[in-house]
Design an enzyme around this catalytic site. Structure first.
Site, PDB file in Angstrom:
ATOM      1  N   THR A  16      67.673  90.251  31.883  1.00 43.36           N
ATOM      2  CA  THR A  16      68.549  89.318  31.590  1.00 43.36           C
ATOM      3  C   THR A  16      69.420  89.655  30.692  1.00 43.36           C
ATOM      4  O   THR A  16      70.848  89.560  30.706  1.00 43.36           O
ATOM      5  CB  THR A  16      67.906  88.099  31.326  1.00 43.36           C
ATOM      6  OG1 THR A  16      66.917  87.690  32.207  1.00 43.36           O
ATOM      7  CG2 THR A  16      68.786  86.837  30.782  1.00 43.36           C
ATOM      8  N   ASP A  82      66.408  93.771  37.957  1.00 40.86           N
ATOM      9  CA  ASP A  82      65.659  92.837  37.483  1.00 40.86           C
ATOM     10  C   ASP A  82      64.221  93.045  37.293  1.00 40.86           C
ATOM     11  O   ASP A  82      63.654  93.677  38.399  1.00 40.86           O
ATOM     12  CB  ASP A  82      65.657  91.466  38.539  1.00 40.86           C
ATOM     13  CG  ASP A  82      64.980  90.080  38.085  1.00 40.86           C
ATOM     14  OD1 ASP A  82      65.806  89.087  38.066  1.00 40.86           O
ATOM     15  OD2 ASP A  82      63.756  90.042  37.815  1.00 40.86           O
ATOM     16  N   SER A  83      63.450  92.881  36.430  1.00 41.44           N
ATOM     17  CA  SER A  83      62.194  93.414  36.115  1.00 41.44           C
ATOM     18  C   SER A  83      61.075  93.050  37.165  1.00 41.44           C
ATOM     19  O   SER A  83      60.212  93.566  37.228  1.00 41.44           O
ATOM     20  CB  SER A  83      61.697  93.308  34.758  1.00 41.44           C
ATOM     21  OG  SER A  83      61.303  91.897  34.506  1.00 41.44           O
ATOM     22  N   SER A  84      61.529  91.907  37.920  1.00 38.63           N
ATOM     23  CA  SER A  84      60.460  91.573  39.151  1.00 38.63           C
ATOM     24  C   SER A  84      60.385  92.697  39.955  1.00 38.63           C
ATOM     25  O   SER A  84      59.620  92.814  41.016  1.00 38.63           O
ATOM     26  CB  SER A  84      60.863  90.341  39.709  1.00 38.63           C
ATOM     27  OG  SER A  84      61.187  89.329  38.979  1.00 38.63           O
ATOM     28  N   THR A 114      62.274  90.375  31.058  1.00 39.88           N
ATOM     29  CA  THR A 114      61.143  89.721  30.184  1.00 39.88           C
ATOM     30  C   THR A 114      59.885  89.549  31.340  1.00 39.88           C
ATOM     31  O   THR A 114      58.729  89.511  30.803  1.00 39.88           O
ATOM     32  CB  THR A 114      61.489  88.580  29.536  1.00 39.88           C
ATOM     33  OG1 THR A 114      61.800  87.647  30.498  1.00 39.88           O
ATOM     34  CG2 THR A 114      62.524  88.754  28.408  1.00 39.88           C
ATOM     35  N   ASP A 115      60.100  89.314  32.613  1.00 41.72           N
ATOM     36  CA  ASP A 115      59.238  89.021  33.541  1.00 41.72           C
ATOM     37  C   ASP A 115      58.119  89.914  33.617  1.00 41.72           C
ATOM     38  O   ASP A 115      56.856  89.381  33.540  1.00 41.72           O
ATOM     39  CB  ASP A 115      59.834  88.526  34.896  1.00 41.72           C
ATOM     40  CG  ASP A 115      60.606  87.491  34.822  1.00 41.72           C
ATOM     41  OD1 ASP A 115      60.600  86.576  33.982  1.00 41.72           O
ATOM     42  OD2 ASP A 115      61.541  87.398  35.769  1.00 41.72           O
TER      43      ASP A 115
HETATM   44  N1  ASP Z   1      64.227  87.932  35.606  1.00 41.64           N
HETATM   45  C1  ASP Z   1      64.620  88.496  34.407  1.00 41.64           C
HETATM   46  C2  ASP Z   1      63.756  89.807  34.517  1.00 41.64           C
HETATM   47  O1  ASP Z   1      62.596  89.974  34.318  1.00 41.64           O
HETATM   48  C3  ASP Z   1      63.991  87.758  33.139  1.00 41.64           C
HETATM   49  C4  ASP Z   1      64.421  88.215  31.870  1.00 41.64           C
HETATM   50  O2  ASP Z   1      64.822  89.314  31.854  1.00 41.64           O
HETATM   51  O3  ASP Z   1      64.326  87.468  31.072  1.00 41.64           O
HETATM   52  O4  ASP Z   1      64.564  90.873  34.493  1.00 41.64           O
END
Ligand code: ASP
Length: 551
Positions: A16, A82-84, A114-115
């Site tokens: 993000t 996106d870390s997913s 963050t995910d």
């Molecule tokens: N979906 C985002 C990720 O993990 C969420 C984030 O970065 O806060 O890449």
């Protein structure tokens, strides 16, 4: 010119922090972050960067309070993720990039979504072997381009710490806190305060000043050259127990090619012990070489052996995961299972602390002379200074040695200076004599303690043993040459008369054993024998009389 200049490599994987809105959805946006950073005074000293740094991806932070210059280079990945979408291949790429650049930078920051940040931080902590530099994973909940965001603070804090402090660990920095990477978990999908480290305090807090919790930080591992192990076994999984989970589900989960499972159990590591078929399925899997880790579903706490229901899992061959997070247990399994070592060694490694991911159970008691003992105290008091530690040791050893003597703990006493006395002048020998701990007295005598030492009340260990009627201790002390002190002997007459008056033959015999003259007069000049006669204490009289005979 600044006093010192340090270099930090920022590996930008996505997340993000660098996303922008596209069709109303946040998506990673290439080539935008560095451009934006150049315009952010808190992240770019424009003048210095323009004049001194030729590479567009290399920027300088404004000077720190103590005139340090930190220069950072952004290595942007393509594609940004996106870390997913992160996979072990991405961990390997990050690891290899760190390895390649290891000698050219003092520290590393990884910008990440963050995910799955806690998984990445955990995995890297195991993959990085013999680490001596900081690697800090960070990101944000709100894109750095927005008016109110956490990206600016998180990035600046991470670069500042990576460029200034010796924290040779894989860490995660978020919302002013630096955590050990393999201790965190994401607990909030909205707040800036997104992560928690439930079973370990932060390594550092960054408020007006950056305060490092030095006693928690692990030391650098200089034993070999830094190396990133990219081999990870992917046949691992997380299985959460719930009331009513079917044996068929568990069996299906444990089928080949599964090699390692983190079983998320209840509370302190419990599972039903009234489901033999479920336990048999687990046992069958561990017998066939699947490593199953027992990790609690609770956010905070540890797997312990308090309950019978937990014992059943141990019998089924599960390994206790202590207070590891699920993320740490899973990535540790992946890392350990990929090693070319025997299954028994893998099992052993899984139960051991490798990178500070689990708190070590204190199996052996701490000895007072042991460096660890004083470290534990120092840790509680947050003291790092060598002289202060010595002062604490000196102050604490005497009362603690006495406390150890009181409970008969010879292990804790080992190699201590046992002749030191506490504030009342009492030594461990006094205490052991009072308590009748024959073995402790023996141990102390064998180790050359001073025998005829008096406390502030003028009492010797022998006098104490007499008073508390520990016959064997009195014998032992006498054999070692102990004598009652003049002061004790002076008061003995009155004490002997009092014993005589109450017909306490046993008490009198104790004094005799200690070498006292039982014919001493009391405060009114009367001897115990005369008193025994006057009071008609026949037995006592007979005893005292036969004592007199030899004289
Ligand atoms: N979906 C985002 C990720 O993990 C969420 C984030 O970065 O806060 O890449």
């Amino acid at each position: 010119m600044p006093d010192v200049m340090t270099r930090v490599l920022v590996i930008y994987t996505g997340g993000t922090i660098g996303m922008t809105l596209k069709d109303g959805k946040l998506v990673p946006t290439p080539d935008a972050l560095v451009k934006a950073l150049h315009k952010m005074p808190m992240l770019c000293d424009e003048e210095y960067t323009k004049v001194h740094l030729k590479d567009y991806n290399t920027l300088a932070l404004p000077l720190t309070k103590d005139n340090k210059r930190i220069v950072y280079t952004v290595l942007e990945y393509n594609p940004l993720l996106d870390s997913s979408n992160i996979s072990p291949d991405d961990w390997a790429k990050i690891g290899k990039d760190i390895e390649k650049n290891y000698d050219n930078f003092e520290g590393f920051v990884i910008l990440h979504g963050t995910d799955t940040m806690a998984y990445t931080a955990s995995a890297l902590s195991f993959m990085c072997e013999h680490l001596c530099k900081p690697i800090i994973v960070t990101g944000s909940q709100v894109p750095i381009y927005q008016l109110r965001n956490d990206g600016r603070d998180n990035l600046q804090g991470a670069v500042l710490i990576a460029g200034q402090f010796d924290i040779p660990e894989v860490c995660l920095y978020f919302y002013n806190q630096l955590f050990r990477g393999n201790r965190v978990t994401k607990v909030n999908a909205e707040s800036f305060d997104a992560f928690t480290s439930p079973n370990l305090d932060p390594l550092a807090i960054a408020e007006a000043d950056i305060i490092i919790n030095k006693h928690i930080v692990r030391p650098p591992d200089h034993t070999a050259k830094f190396h990133v192990s990219t081999q990870l076994n992917r046949n691992v999984g997380l299985l959460r127990l719930f009331p009513g989970i079917t044996t068929a589900t568990v069996k299906a989960f444990l089928q080949p090619p599964m090699k390692g499972v983190v079983l998320e159990t209840y509370g302190c590591g419990n599972a039903p012990d009234n489901r033999p078929e479920l336990l048999a399925a687990l046992k069958m899997a561990t017998d066939s070489g699947v490593i199953i880790m027992n990790v609690t579903q609770c956010l905070k706490g540890t797997v312990s052996d308090s309950y019978a229901t937990g014992e059943a899992l141990k019998k089924a061959g599960l390994i206790a995961g202590g207070d590891m997070t699920q993320e740490a247990a899973l990535s540790k399994l992946s890392y350990v299972l990929a090693k070319g070592i025997d299954l028994s060694v893998k099992r052993e490694l899984m139960g051991k602390n490798l990178r500070g991911e689990m708190s070590e159970v204190q199996k052996t008691k701490l000895s007072l002379s042991d460096g660890r003992f004083i470290q534990v105290i120092a840790r509680c008091l947050s003291i790092n200074d060598k002289e202060k530690l010595e002062a604490i040791r000196e102050a604490l050893t005497p009362p603690l040695a006495c406390a150890a003597a009181r409970i008969g703990d010879i292990e804790a006493l080992k190699d201590t200076n046992f002749s030191l006395s506490d504030y009342d002048g009492r030594t461990p020998l006094h205490i052991a004599a009072c308590e009748g701990h024959l073995k402790v007295v023996e141990y102390l005598l064998d180790h050359g303690v001073t025998i005829s030492v008096t406390d502030r009340y003028g009492a010797t260990p022998l006098g104490n043993a007499v008073r508390f009627r520990h016959k064997e201790v009195v014998r032992l002390l006498r054999k070692a040459g102990a004598q009652l002190f003049t002061d004790e002997l002076d008061k003995a007459g009155t004490e002997l008369c009092s014993l005589t008056a109450s017909g306490d033959l046993e008490g009198l015999k104790m004094w005799e054993l200690a070498g006292a003259d039982l014919n001493q007069p009391g405060y009114n000049g009367q001897t115990p024998l005369e008193l025994a006669h006057d009071l008609g204490k026949k037995e006592v009289r007979a005893f005292l009389k036969q004592l007199k005979k030899p004289k």
